[in-house]
Every structure is written in structure tokens, then in C-alpha cells.
Write a protein that holds these residues in place. Structure first.
Motif, PDB file in Angstrom:
ATOM      1  N   PHE A 258       0.871  -1.172   0.000  1.00 29.11           N
ATOM      2  CA  PHE A 258       0.000   0.000   0.000  1.00 29.11           C
ATOM      3  C   PHE A 258       0.906   1.219   0.000  1.00 29.11           C
ATOM      4  CE2 PHE A 258      -2.033   3.516   2.219  1.00 29.11           C
ATOM      5  CZ  PHE A 258      -3.211   3.646   1.502  1.00 29.11           C
TER       6      PHE A 258
ATOM      7  N   THR B 294      -3.630   6.903   3.818  1.00 27.40           N
ATOM      8  CA  THR B 294      -4.346   6.538   5.042  1.00 27.40           C
ATOM      9  C   THR B 294      -5.055   7.736   5.667  1.00 27.40           C
ATOM     10  OG1 THR B 294      -2.311   6.816   6.338  1.00 27.40           O
ATOM     11  CG2 THR B 294      -2.828   4.594   5.558  1.00 27.40           C
TER      12      THR B 294
ATOM     13  N   ILE C 276      -6.059  -0.010   0.841  1.00 26.26           N
ATOM     14  CA  ILE C 276      -5.301  -0.790   1.818  1.00 26.26           C
ATOM     15  C   ILE C 276      -5.926  -2.158   2.044  1.00 26.26           C
ATOM     16  CG2 ILE C 276      -6.398  -0.072   4.011  1.00 26.26           C
ATOM     17  CD1 ILE C 276      -3.471   0.440   5.021  1.00 26.26           C
TER      18      ILE C 276
END
Length: 259
Positions: free
Chosen positions: A6, A163, A226
């Protein structure tokens, strides 16, 4: 076996910057085993049905505006791979994952922005993949898991997103410092990833501190890659944080290795 990754693609400007993160990505490409091909799930390609590219040579998509002309001069003419695409289709079919073939779409900056730093010569075949932010995390994980055996054939599976990706919260004048709320979310995420606590991760929106701020409804597409790449780890359920830094107060540049 080659891992799945990721990788945060950050802001478009990253493509022409020289900083801690771009240097890390360039070095990462040199240290990874050279893949036979790359399958990349990009946050900038959303679809209700899973899309799979079957393209001879990709055009470069500039899916942004208001940035320096230098960004619009970048080309990343990666080629596809008919054989890997066919294997991918067979895996999806055997696992009951619905998909459609896309023969015209080029690479968006979520894809080429990352790939160009890892492999600047565009000499590794690429299969571009859409993501569906409306699926549950469990379903996204399942899509990735259905492709896990490709890693045994030296195919690198990448999820490109971020994220913590809240454009409304960015401070473009702020650099070198991170907002507490963003760090708290990323620390919680790191703890669950390292424990491979998928029950907690699948319920991040209600369990993680500051989840609604770190992953706002309009930005969920950047977070969910992710789950695709976690799934691609298959039975090798290990997670390692390779890099984390921040820009503009809270834009997270995280790179996770799975498997």
C-alpha cells in the motif's frame, strides 16, 4: 515471494518534488525484487463493477488542474500484459468476483505518480485496476485475496491511496509538523495492521480515533486500497510499516508491506 504494497501517492506535486518521501520511493524500487508485472489498484479509478485493464500501451491521464506545466509534460508509457490479464480474469472467475474489461483507459496520477518513482523507465508491464469504495472492507479484502497467488509468480500488487487524506483539512503552508488527530489515527491503524486484526480494521470507521476526520466520506476512496492489498497477502498475514511522513499538516505518506 514478492510482497503486496500500500503506497500513498500524496498530492500531484509529489511527482516533481525531491524530498524525503520521493527519495524513499525511488530507493524502494531498487530494493524490491524486480516484478514480472504490476497490478495496481488506484484510488482515482472508481467503478461499481471491478474494472480490469487490457491495454497495449497506456496513455498518461492528468486528472488534476491548477498545477505547474511540468506535471502535464510527464509521460509514463507503460505497457500491459495479455498473459497476466488472462490469469487475473481466471482468478476472478474462479473466486466469483464480477469484473469488466477496460481497453481504453490510461493511467491516472494515482497510478503513474507511484509507478514512475518506483520504476522510472516504464519497462514493467502494468495491469490497472479500479476500486469500489461502496463495497464493505470485507468485500474489498476478498477481491484482493482472490489475486494473492499472482504474487507467487512475481507479480507485484499495489494499492495506491492514502491513510489520512482529507483535502479540506490541509494547510498548504504547514510542513514538518503533523496534526495530533492524524497521527492518532495512523497509530491506531498501525497497531491493528501489525496485529492483523481484520475485525477491528473492517470497523475502523467506528473504532479508530478521528476516523471521520482522517477518512471523510468524500475521501474514502483513498483509504480503501489498503484492504485490497491486505487481501492480496493471502495466508501470509504480516504487515510492516516501511515509511511514514506527513505534508501540509496531515497528508499521510505511508507505505505498508504485506505478506
Amino acid at each position: 515471494m514478492i510482497p503486496s504494497l500500500f503506497i500513498a501517492h500524496g498530492a500531484p506535486l509529489l511527482a516533481i518534488e525531491n524530498n524525503e518521501y520521493t527519495q524513499f520511493l525511488q530507493q524502494l524500487g531498487n530494493t524490491l525484487p524486480r516484478p514480472k508485472a504490476i497490478v495496481i489498484f488506484s484510488a482515482h479509478w472508481e467503478s461499481q463493477i471491478q474494472k480490469v485493464s487490457r491495454v497495449d500501451e497506456y496513455e498518461t491521464i492528468y486528472d488534476f488542474g491548477g498545477f505547474p506545466d511540468a506535471l502535464f509534460q510527464i509521460k509514463y508509457p507503460a505497457k500491459g500484459d495479455e498473459e497476466i490479464t488472462k490469469e487475473l480474469e481466471e482468478l476472478f472467475t474462479s473466486q466469483g468476483v464480477s469484473y469488466e474489461i477496460e481497453t481504453k483507459r490510461g493511467l491516472d496520477h494515482g497510478a503513474w505518480g507511484v509507478l514512475r518513482m518506483l520504476y522510472p523507465n516504464a519497462d514493467i508491464p502494468v495491469i490497472s485496476m479500479s476500486i469500489n469504495p461502496h463495497l464493505s472492507p470485507m468485500e474489498q479484502y476478498r477481491v484482493g485475496k482472490s489475486l494473492s497467488e499472482l504474487r507467487e509468480k512475481d507479480v507485484l500488487i499495489i494499492g495506491s491511496g492514502g491513510t489520512v487524506h482529507n483535502l479540506g483539512a490541509l494547510n498548504w503552508e504547514k510542513d514538518g509538523e503533523v496534526d495530533d488527530w492524524a497521527l492518532e489515527f495512523d497509530e491506531w491503524l498501525a497497531s491493528q495492521l501489525k496485529a492483523w486484526d481484520i475485525e477491528a480494521l473492517f470497523n475502523y470507521d467506528s473504532l479508530a480515533p478521528n476516523a471521520q476526520h482522517a477518512v471523510p466520506p468524500y475521501g474514502i476512496e483513498h483509504f480503501v486500497p489498503i484492504f485490497y492489498t491486505m487481501g492480496a497477502a493471502g495466508d501470509h498475514q504480516t504487515a510492516k510499516l516501511l515509511h511514514r511522513s506527513y505534508r501540509y499538516g496531515n497528508l499521510s505518506h505511508s507505505v505498508w508491506k504485506f505478506g
